[in-house]
Design a protein around this motif. Structure first.
Motif, mmCIF file in Angstrom:
data_model
loop_
_atom_site.group_PDB
_atom_site.id
_atom_site.type_symbol
_atom_site.label_atom_id
_atom_site.label_comp_id
_atom_site.label_asym_id
_atom_site.label_seq_id
_atom_site.Cartn_x
_atom_site.Cartn_y
_atom_site.Cartn_z
ATOM 1 N N VAL A 66 39.363 49.161 36.839
ATOM 2 C CA VAL A 66 40.758 49.570 37.075
ATOM 3 C C VAL A 66 40.999 49.847 38.560
ATOM 4 C CG1 VAL A 66 42.470 51.387 36.625
ATOM 5 C CG2 VAL A 66 41.144 50.425 34.735
ATOM 6 N N GLU A 67 40.020 50.440 39.231
ATOM 7 C CA GLU A 67 40.174 50.761 40.654
ATOM 8 C C GLU A 67 40.129 49.524 41.547
ATOM 9 O OE1 GLU A 67 37.106 53.622 41.457
ATOM 10 O OE2 GLU A 67 37.974 55.070 40.051
ATOM 11 N N ASN A 68 39.507 48.444 41.081
ATOM 12 C CA ASN A 68 39.303 47.278 41.946
ATOM 13 C C ASN A 68 40.126 46.053 41.592
ATOM 14 O OD1 ASN A 68 36.927 47.847 43.973
ATOM 15 N ND2 ASN A 68 36.480 48.935 42.073
ATOM 16 N N ALA A 69 40.575 45.937 40.372
ATOM 17 C CA ALA A 69 41.397 44.791 39.975
ATOM 18 C C ALA A 69 42.827 45.005 40.464
ATOM 19 C CB ALA A 69 41.376 44.609 38.458
ATOM 20 N N VAL A 70 43.410 43.952 41.008
ATOM 21 C CA VAL A 70 44.777 44.027 41.498
ATOM 22 C C VAL A 70 45.644 43.007 40.760
ATOM 23 C CG1 VAL A 70 44.049 44.856 43.780
ATOM 24 C CG2 VAL A 70 44.382 42.407 43.406
ATOM 25 N N GLU A 71 46.930 43.100 41.008
ATOM 26 C CA GLU A 71 47.887 42.208 40.361
ATOM 27 C C GLU A 71 47.442 40.746 40.482
ATOM 28 O OE1 GLU A 71 52.683 41.372 40.279
ATOM 29 O OE2 GLU A 71 51.816 42.417 41.989
ATOM 30 N N ASN A 72 47.508 40.047 39.373
ATOM 31 C CA ASN A 72 47.155 38.630 39.216
ATOM 32 C C ASN A 72 45.656 38.354 39.183
ATOM 33 O OD1 ASN A 72 49.695 37.463 38.743
ATOM 34 N ND2 ASN A 72 50.166 37.733 40.915
ATOM 35 N N ASP A 73 44.802 39.400 39.267
ATOM 36 C CA ASP A 73 43.395 39.187 38.958
ATOM 37 C C ASP A 73 43.295 38.951 37.458
ATOM 38 O OD1 ASP A 73 42.216 39.384 41.476
ATOM 39 O OD2 ASP A 73 41.860 41.542 41.322
ATOM 40 N N VAL A 74 42.122 38.527 37.033
ATOM 41 C CA VAL A 74 41.861 38.282 35.609
ATOM 42 C C VAL A 74 40.738 39.212 35.184
ATOM 43 C CG1 VAL A 74 41.085 36.571 33.918
ATOM 44 C CG2 VAL A 74 42.599 35.869 35.783
ATOM 45 N N ALA A 75 40.889 39.834 34.030
ATOM 46 C CA ALA A 75 39.847 40.695 33.480
ATOM 47 C C ALA A 75 39.503 40.224 32.076
ATOM 48 C CB ALA A 75 40.290 42.151 33.457
ATOM 49 N N ILE A 76 38.213 40.289 31.761
ATOM 50 C CA ILE A 76 37.735 39.907 30.432
ATOM 51 C C ILE A 76 37.107 41.145 29.803
ATOM 52 C CG2 ILE A 76 36.141 38.440 29.144
ATOM 53 C CD1 ILE A 76 36.355 36.510 31.659
ATOM 54 N N VAL A 80 40.024 47.630 24.175
ATOM 55 C CA VAL A 80 41.483 47.733 24.147
ATOM 56 C C VAL A 80 41.999 48.836 25.076
ATOM 57 C CG1 VAL A 80 43.499 48.158 22.675
ATOM 58 C CG2 VAL A 80 41.662 46.667 21.870
ATOM 59 N N PRO A 81 41.382 50.024 25.107
ATOM 60 C CA PRO A 81 41.877 51.027 26.062
ATOM 61 C C PRO A 81 41.781 50.563 27.522
ATOM 62 C CG PRO A 81 40.580 52.094 24.364
ATOM 63 C CD PRO A 81 40.393 50.606 24.180
ATOM 64 N N LEU A 82 40.739 49.829 27.870
ATOM 65 C CA LEU A 82 40.651 49.274 29.229
ATOM 66 C C LEU A 82 41.783 48.279 29.451
ATOM 67 C CD1 LEU A 82 39.454 48.722 31.992
ATOM 68 C CD2 LEU A 82 37.771 47.211 30.885
ATOM 69 N N ALA A 83 42.006 47.390 28.501
ATOM 70 C CA ALA A 83 43.104 46.426 28.621
ATOM 71 C C ALA A 83 44.433 47.150 28.809
ATOM 72 C CB ALA A 83 43.150 45.520 27.389
ATOM 73 N N ALA A 84 44.624 48.252 28.078
ATOM 74 C CA ALA A 84 45.875 49.016 28.179
ATOM 75 C C ALA A 84 46.049 49.647 29.553
ATOM 76 C CB ALA A 84 45.915 50.095 27.092
ATOM 77 N N ARG A 85 44.965 49.896 30.264
ATOM 78 C CA ARG A 85 45.046 50.426 31.626
ATOM 79 C C ARG A 85 45.317 49.324 32.641
ATOM 80 N NH1 ARG A 85 39.729 53.812 32.577
ATOM 81 N NH2 ARG A 85 40.768 54.274 34.549
ATOM 82 N N LEU A 86 44.870 48.097 32.347
ATOM 83 C CA LEU A 86 44.995 46.996 33.305
ATOM 84 C C LEU A 86 46.330 46.259 33.215
ATOM 85 C CD1 LEU A 86 41.402 45.536 32.933
ATOM 86 C CD2 LEU A 86 42.340 46.698 34.955
ATOM 87 N N VAL A 87 46.818 46.049 32.012
ATOM 88 C CA VAL A 87 48.034 45.244 31.813
ATOM 89 C C VAL A 87 49.221 45.767 32.620
ATOM 90 C CG1 VAL A 87 49.768 44.586 30.081
ATOM 91 C CG2 VAL A 87 47.336 44.218 29.614
ATOM 92 N N PRO A 88 49.491 47.087 32.646
ATOM 93 C CA PRO A 88 50.638 47.559 33.436
ATOM 94 C C PRO A 88 50.493 47.305 34.941
ATOM 95 C CG PRO A 88 49.921 49.252 31.893
ATOM 96 C CD PRO A 88 48.883 48.177 31.877
ATOM 97 N N ASN A 89 49.268 47.048 35.398
ATOM 98 C CA ASN A 89 49.034 46.776 36.813
ATOM 99 C C ASN A 89 49.176 45.294 37.155
ATOM 100 O OD1 ASN A 89 48.472 49.484 37.096
ATOM 101 N ND2 ASN A 89 46.260 49.215 36.956
ATOM 102 N N GLY A 90 49.590 44.488 36.194
ATOM 103 C CA GLY A 90 49.788 43.067 36.456
ATOM 104 C C GLY A 90 48.517 42.245 36.392
ATOM 105 N N VAL A 91 47.446 42.820 35.831
ATOM 106 C CA VAL A 91 46.187 42.085 35.661
ATOM 107 C C VAL A 91 46.294 41.250 34.389
ATOM 108 C CG1 VAL A 91 43.683 42.324 35.333
ATOM 109 C CG2 VAL A 91 44.904 43.894 36.873
#
Length: 158
Positions: A66-76, A80-91
Motif C-alpha cells: 500500500v505504501e509503495n504502489a501508486v496509481e496505475n500500478d498493478v497488484a496481484i 480482499v482487505p488488501l485489495a480494498a486498500r489499493l483500489v481507492p488509490n487507483g491501483v
C-alpha cells in the motif's frame, strides 16, 4: 517537474500460485515485478525482478504494498482487505484466478469475504478452497495481460 516512475507489478507473494505467470507478463511488457513476502522467496539475478522481505507482522506485506504502489500500478493478491486498500488509490488489482477487484466490485468482495469468515467461525462452512487448476492459470495470464495493457494506456494518457 516530477518525473513519473514506470508502472510496476506488485505481487503479494506469500502463497501466491501465479508468480511465474506474473513474471512472464512483466517480461512481455518490460515491467519491474516486485514480490513482497514475509520470507521464503527465491532470489533472482534478473534486474526486473525485485524481492522485498518484510517483518513477520500480520499485515507487514500488505502495508508495504500500500505504501509503495501508486496509481496505475498493478497488484496481484487474493487478500480482499488488501485489495480494498489499493483500489481507492487507483491501483489495478487482480486476484490469482484473474478476477479483477474494481471500484464497482470491491464492496461486494469485502462483504462476501466477511460472510464466509463468519460462516467459518460459526462452523457452517469448513473453509475448504477448491484446487487451483490449469484453466485458472490460463485465465489469470489473459486477465493480467489485459489489466497491464489498460494500466499502461491509463498511465500514458495521465
Amino acid at each position: 517537474m516530477n518525473a513519473r516512475r514506470a508502472l510496476q507489478i506488485f505481487v503479494d507473494a506469500d502463497a501466491c500460485p501465479v508468480k511465474d505467470e506474473a513474471v512472464k507478463v512483466a517480461e512481455r511488457h518490460g515491467l519491474v515485478v516486485t514480490f513482497v513476502s514475509n520470507g521464503g522467496l527465491r532470489p533472482s539475478r534478473d534486474p526486473m525482478i525485485r524481492n522485498v522481505v518484510v517483518s513477520k507482522g500480520a499485515d507487514a506485506a500488505d502495508d508495504w504494498i500500500v505504501e509503495n504502489a501508486v496509481e496505475n500500478d498493478v497488484a496481484i493478491t487474493a487478500d480482499v482487505p488488501l485489495a480494498a486498500r489499493l483500489v481507492p488509490n487507483g491501483v489495478h488489482v487482480l486476484g490469482p484466478t484473474g478476477r479483477p477487484f474494481t471500484p464497482e466490485s470491491i464492496g461486494m468482495a469485502v462483504a462476501m469475504r466477511d460472510l464466509r469468515q463468519h460462516l467459518r467461525e460459526t462452523g457452517e462452512d469448513r473453509g475448504f478452497n477448491r484446487s487451483f487448476t490449469p484453466r485458472d492459470r490460463s485465465e489469470f495470464l489473459s486477465a493480467l495481460d489485459r489489466v497491464v495493457r489498460r494500466a499502461l494506456n491509463a498511465s500514458a494518457s495521465g
